[in-house]
Enzyme design. Structure first.
Site, PDB file in Angstrom:
ATOM      1  N   ASP A  25       0.919  -1.075  -0.089  1.00  0.00           N
ATOM      2  CA  ASP A  25      -0.103  -0.011  -0.071  1.00  0.00           C
ATOM      3  C   ASP A  25       0.934   1.360  -0.075  1.00  0.00           C
ATOM      4  O   ASP A  25       1.433   1.597   1.023  1.00  0.00           O
ATOM      5  CB  ASP A  25      -0.945   0.133   1.304  1.00  0.00           C
ATOM      6  CG  ASP A  25      -1.868   1.406   1.420  1.00  0.00           C
ATOM      7  OD1 ASP A  25      -1.714   2.059   0.558  1.00  0.00           O
ATOM      8  OD2 ASP A  25      -2.356   1.453   2.564  1.00  0.00           O
ATOM      9  N   LYS A  85       2.832  11.260  -3.201  1.00  0.00           N
ATOM     10  CA  LYS A  85       1.704  10.638  -4.273  1.00  0.00           C
ATOM     11  C   LYS A  85       1.017  11.749  -4.925  1.00  0.00           C
ATOM     12  O   LYS A  85       0.228  11.516  -5.844  1.00  0.00           O
ATOM     13  CB  LYS A  85       0.947   9.764  -3.293  1.00  0.00           C
ATOM     14  CG  LYS A  85      -0.051   8.983  -4.021  1.00  0.00           C
ATOM     15  CD  LYS A  85      -0.705   7.850  -3.128  1.00  0.00           C
ATOM     16  CE  LYS A  85      -1.500   7.072  -3.586  1.00  0.00           C
ATOM     17  NZ  LYS A  85      -2.058   5.959  -2.490  1.00  0.00           N
ATOM     18  N   GLU A 186      -7.262   0.588  -4.478  1.00  0.00           N
ATOM     19  CA  GLU A 186      -7.313   0.412  -2.980  1.00  0.00           C
ATOM     20  C   GLU A 186      -8.709   0.110  -2.288  1.00  0.00           C
ATOM     21  O   GLU A 186      -8.815  -0.907  -1.457  1.00  0.00           O
ATOM     22  CB  GLU A 186      -6.567   1.836  -2.466  1.00  0.00           C
ATOM     23  CG  GLU A 186      -5.642   1.961  -2.672  1.00  0.00           C
ATOM     24  CD  GLU A 186      -4.815   3.463  -2.443  1.00  0.00           C
ATOM     25  OE1 GLU A 186      -5.723   4.359  -2.159  1.00  0.00           O
ATOM     26  OE2 GLU A 186      -3.620   3.761  -2.639  1.00  0.00           O
ATOM     27  N   ASP A 208     -13.096   5.239   1.012  1.00  0.00           N
ATOM     28  CA  ASP A 208     -11.841   5.273   1.465  1.00  0.00           C
ATOM     29  C   ASP A 208     -11.074   6.784   1.348  1.00  0.00           C
ATOM     30  O   ASP A 208     -10.958   7.333   0.443  1.00  0.00           O
ATOM     31  CB  ASP A 208     -10.923   4.451   0.235  1.00  0.00           C
ATOM     32  CG  ASP A 208      -9.545   4.312   0.434  1.00  0.00           C
ATOM     33  OD1 ASP A 208      -8.786   5.015   1.314  1.00  0.00           O
ATOM     34  OD2 ASP A 208      -8.959   3.415  -0.365  1.00  0.00           O
TER      35      ASP A 208
END
Lengths: 622, 175
Positions: A25, A85, A186, A208
């Site tokens: 992850d 990211k 994800e 999420d």
């Protein structure tokens, strides 16, 4: 404790060898690596027993990743990269709050065109290289703790990542020396971990909210199949934005003058701490002494926090409504809402989700770990570590529509969002002018009608169209999206058969040359022996192919004539002979020959398995 | 790879507009369970390519049969009838007038930011479309009246687009 496996005397242990595969992850704030051992998915800790790796990289003479790097972010903010990211596959103009970031972004004519780059003490770095440093640390952690080289990894990406962001993630993994088994969304990873753990059946939503991204996915779980019905979100909305709101609130309340990079970082850190404190307290004190010798002394209450972040939470619910509408469902149709990502700990988020769906969300899995665990479970399956009863399948979708630019700057959608992957679609176009011999194919991704509102993925040219009157040529453009959600595009002029084909390298992606040179650099720095590693990889690959072919021959040799069978056997023998040597080229050639030589056999096997699957069902129904 | 068989045969279904949704769903899942690339991740390259082609084909076939408008077009295609979607724009006058009224109503509600009215329009349009599909089923399965089915398909393309526009307006109003 894992027990050592001992093979029966005279029986080779090789075919049952457990292949080392992990799920990673790669988060905005924290990253994790997990694996399946003895049938149990677990997160791998570092030597100090910590599971999270802060996604922070500090560059000075060398490269420091994780907690040590995090400790330096207020001392040396310019060389300490957090939340990288958010920069993946993005240009400078795409990034929000650039002005309050302490980094030295590379600007200027050509450099500023593609993906953003940062000037650091270790030279100019792209987000791909910075992410690769995080991935390399996780790979080393996994290899040390598992005691061997990895067969491969499943790496998770936000479901709402576009092609450029996915490609950048895959490039980063390659750079870190990781064989990517699959890019996995994800929320889907979370659904796998949750669903398999709880034997869940029915329609579920995964909400999420991570450090920098928001995803909502609606899935149907039935009889071992995880089918994503719709997904939505915002790849630039996460916990960081809540920090940013608190940060702005502090500046406003304390009437601060423009901040130095050092003070900005310090204040952001306090903003984040205040947000986290509010998870279990009614109010958070914020006291900071700035480098400018200004002094901040404020109290942030839950009510004020909820008020200043209200429209961020609203934005997530908007995406949720849209995803449900795409799935053709109402909130009441959803059996459970799985909460993922550290930002879902915020009480106002929990409340808003509960209100919208009309029941309490599911919080029984650690929201920080569930994604990595789901990725590990899929990695285990893809690496071929079958445990027999874990027979499940994932059907995922693309999050954004794919299309082409047509006359007048309009977008013609070729593949609509939420199409199940893999998917292919073809469309015919024609020429605009008499005698036109070339055509530019401009591939875009997004939902809007105008080219300028969509993300440009790639442009390529089809040349050598025979001159014809306008509208006579027939140009067929084919889009293929693979199981990783990555696109390739081919264009073909039908009457002349002239073809142009590209793997879509998004406009912000790295070229193969860039990757190769970066790889060389990284091998020069490390003591890693590139040649030996490549040879070892080829041998592992060859072994895998041999096992697959041999088990296919064992299962269904009756599909082959004697001559066909002996031909395949001779190709097998040849690969076996060369793979013990160190001639990588010869191994590749022999693998190629075996692959080609078994293509027809594979096709027959596939046809038969489809027939059997259907006829088996019909018999049982009678 | 036997892609020549039609989608109905692939999923073991009768070639009808009135489809058995449960069997379609189940057969689709059974096929994917065999051919999906994840099931062939550790096989050779040739096998992986084949798996991707098969899974792509199964997705395409499933989507075609699942969506009623696509299913009708596919049935007309199998029957060798071309509904001339791009060229034949002739529509009954009352249908066209009705469409214009619909579009005005949607535009007005959108301008007035009236989510309740848009929701109401959404449900009314749904009902109208559902009646059209009943007529389409009769034309295809009972009467084999392909020109009539082609006309209904052309009308439904308008109506489905309108429903989509209503949803877009709803989304814009709710934002």
């Amino acid at each position: 404790m894992a027990l050592l496996q001992i093979a029966e005397p005279g029986e080779s242990a090789a075919p049952h060898e457990h292949r080392l595969a992990v799920g990673i992850d790669l988060g905005t704030t924290n990253s994790l690596v997990a694996t399946v051992r003895s049938g149990m998915a677990g997160v791998l800790n570092d030597e100090q027993g910590r599971s999270l790796l802060p996604s922070v990289v500090h560059y000075d003479g060398g490269t420091i990743v994780g907690y040590e790097a995090q400790a330096r972010q207020s001392i040396d903010p310019r060389n300490t990269i957090v939340s990288v990211k958010r920069f993946m596959g993005r240009g400078l103009k795409d990034i929000a709050h650039v002005e309050s970031m302490p980094y030295d972004f590379v600007t200027g004519s050509s450099e500023a065109e593609g993906m953003v780059k940062l000037r650091t003490a270790a030279g100019i770095k792209s987000p791909v290289e910075i992410s690769a440093d995080i991935l390399r640390t996780l790979r080393e952690r996994a290899e040390n703790s598992l005691g061997g080289a990895l067969t491969g990894a499943v790496i998770t990406v936000p479901a709402y990542f576009d092609d450029a962001q996915r490609q950048a993630t895959k490039d980063a993994a390659r750079l870190a020396g990781i064989n990517v088994l699959r890019l996995l969304n994800e929320p889907t990873a979370a659904a796998i971990a949750y669903g398999l753990d709880n034997g869940a059946e029915g329609t579920y939503a995964v909400y999420d909210l991570g450090g920098g991204t928001f995803d909502i996915s609606i899935l149907k779980l039935a009889k071992g199949i995880f089918q994503v019905l719709a997904t939505g979100g915002d790849s630039a909305l996460g916990g960081d934005d809540f920090d940013q709101r608190v940060f702005c609130w502090i500046i406003e309340q304390a009437k601060l003058a423009p901040l130095s990079p050092h003070d900005a970082r310090l204040l952001l850190t306090h903003a984040r701490e205040a947000k986290e404190y509010l998870t279990s307290h009614g109010e958070a004190p914020i006291t900071v002494k700035l480098g400018s010798s200004e002094y901040v002394d404020l109290k942030l209450t839950t009510e004020i926090f909820a008020e200043i972040t209200k429209n961020l939470v609203q934005k997530t619910l908007q995406s949720t409504r849209k995803a449900l509408r795409d799935a053709g469902l109402a909130p009441a149709d959803v059996k459970g809402v799985v909460m993922v990502g550290g930002s879902t700990r915020m009480p106002q988020v929990q409340r808003a989700v509960a209100d919208y769906f009309g029941h309490e969300p599911l919080n029984n899995l650690d929201p920080d770990k569930v994604v990595a665990l789901g990725a590990a479970i899929q990695a285990n399956l893809l690496a071929g570590n079958h445990a027999g009863d874990d027979d499940w399948l994932l059907l995922d979708v693309i999050p954004l529509s794919l299309g082409l630019e047509t006359m007048g700057g309009l977008v013609e959608k070729i593949i609509p969002r939420n199409s199940t992957i893999p998917v292919a679609r073809a469309q015919e176009f024609t020429t605009f002018k008499d005698g036109q011999t070339g055509l530019v194919v401009h591939v875009v991704q997004g939902e809007r009608e105008l080219i300028s509102d969509c993300r440009s993925l790639a442009r390529f040219e089809l040349r050598g169209i025979p001159p014809m009157v306008a509208g006579a040529a027939r140009i067929r453009v084919t889009f293929q999206v693979d199981a990783d959600g990555l696109l390739s595009v081919a264009a073909r002029e039908q009457t002349s058969g002239h073809e142009a084909r590209i793997e879509v390298k998004p406009s912000y992606g790295l070229t193969d040359d860039e990757i190769t040179s970066m790889l060389k650099d990284s091998f020069n720095h490390a003591s890693d022996d590139a040649f030996r590693r490549a040879l070892r990889e080829a041998q592992v690959e060859a072994q895998r192919l041999l096992e697959a072919v041999q088990s296919a021959l064992m299962e269904s040799a009756e599909l082959l004539s004697l001559m066909e069978k002996s031909h395949i056997e001779s190709l097998v023998a040849r690969l076996q002979a060369v793979m013990i040597g160190d001639d990588r080229r010869a191994i590749d050639d022999a693998m190629d020959a075996l692959n080609k030589g078994t293509a027809e056999f594979a096709a027959r096997r596939m046809n038969r398995s489809v027939q059997r699957a259907l006829s088996g069902r019909k018999v049982s129904e009678l | 790879m036997d892609f020549k068989q039609d989608h109905f045969t692939l999923f073991g279904l009768a070639r009808l507009f009135a489809i058995d949704g449960v069997t379609l769903e189940q057969s689709y899942r059974d096929v994917q369970a065999q051919v999906h690339p994840d099931k062939h991740a550790h096989a050779g390259d040739a096998n992986k390519r084949l798996a991707m082609q098969w899974a792509t084909h199964a997705n395409e076939a499933y989507q075609t049969l699942k969506a009623p408008l696509k299913r009708a077009q596919y049935l007309l295609h199998l029957a060798g009838f071309d509904p001339q979607i791009d060229r034949n724009t002739a529509m009954p006058t009352d249908f066209l007038v009705g469409q214009m009224e619909w579009r005005e109503a949607v535009a007005e509600s959108r301008a007035a930011v009236d989510a309740v009215e848009l929701d109401h329009l959404h449900h009314r349009m749904r009902k109208e479309i559902s009646g059209q599909y009943d007529a389409l089923q009769h034309a295809l399965d009972d009467e084999h009246d392909y020109p009539r089915a082609g006309e209904l398909v052309r009308q439904l393309m308008f109506q489905e687009k309108l429903l989509h526009d209503i949803d877009d307006a709803l989304e814009a109003v709710e934002a």
